[in-house]
Motif scaffolding. Structure first.
Motif, PDB file in Angstrom:
ATOM      1  N   SER A  60       0.830  -1.209   0.000  1.00 45.09           N
ATOM      2  CA  SER A  60       0.000   0.000   0.000  1.00 45.09           C
ATOM      3  C   SER A  60       0.860   1.251   0.000  1.00 45.09           C
ATOM      4  O   SER A  60       0.575   2.215  -0.724  1.00 45.09           O
ATOM      5  CB  SER A  60      -0.916   0.015   1.215  1.00 45.09           C
ATOM      6  N   LYS A  61       1.922   1.244   0.803  1.00 48.72           N
ATOM      7  CA  LYS A  61       2.819   2.401   0.850  1.00 48.72           C
ATOM      8  C   LYS A  61       3.487   2.597  -0.499  1.00 48.72           C
ATOM      9  O   LYS A  61       3.586   3.732  -1.000  1.00 48.72           O
ATOM     10  CB  LYS A  61       3.878   2.198   1.936  1.00 48.72           C
ATOM     11  N   ARG A  64       0.940   4.077  -2.895  1.00 49.14           N
ATOM     12  CA  ARG A  64       0.611   5.485  -2.618  1.00 49.14           C
ATOM     13  C   ARG A  64       1.732   6.408  -3.063  1.00 49.14           C
ATOM     14  O   ARG A  64       1.490   7.537  -3.480  1.00 49.14           O
ATOM     15  CB  ARG A  64       0.377   5.655  -1.122  1.00 49.14           C
ATOM     16  N   THR A  65       2.971   5.971  -2.971  1.00 48.45           N
ATOM     17  CA  THR A  65       4.107   6.836  -3.299  1.00 48.45           C
ATOM     18  C   THR A  65       4.599   6.649  -4.724  1.00 48.45           C
ATOM     19  O   THR A  65       5.569   7.294  -5.133  1.00 48.45           O
ATOM     20  CB  THR A  65       5.277   6.566  -2.329  1.00 48.45           C
TER      21      THR A  65
END
Length: 70
Positions: A60-61, A64-65
Motif C-alpha cells: 500500500s505504501k 501510494r508513493t
C-alpha cells in the motif's frame, strides 16, 4: 477364612480399577493433545496474518508513493 472385619481389595477389583483409569487417562491425554494442536494451529494462523498485514502495508505504501510514468 477371613473374618468379616478384614476386608481387602481383590486382584480382580484392582485390575478393573487400573483398566478404567487407563481408559480415562487415555481420553484426557487425547484431549490435551488436541487442545495443544489447536493452539499451535491458531498461533501459526495469527503469525501468517501478521506477516500478510505487514506485506499489505508495504505494498500500500509503495502504491501510494508511486509516480506516474510519462
Amino acid at each position: 477364612m477371613r473374618a468379616s472385619s478384614e476386608r481387602g481389595v481383590t486382584l480382580v477389583e484392582l485390575m478393573v480399577t487400573v483398566s478404567i483409569m487407563t481408559v480415562v487417562l487415555g481420553f484426557v491425554t487425547r484431549g490435551f493433545v488436541g487442545l495443544q494442536n489447536a493452539s499451535t494451529g491458531a498461533s501459526l494462523r495469527l503469525q501468517n496474518l501478521d506477516e500478510a498485514r505487514v506485506l499489505m502495508d508495504a505494498v500500500s505504501k509503495d502504491l501510494r508513493t508511486a509516480a506516474r510514468l510519462s
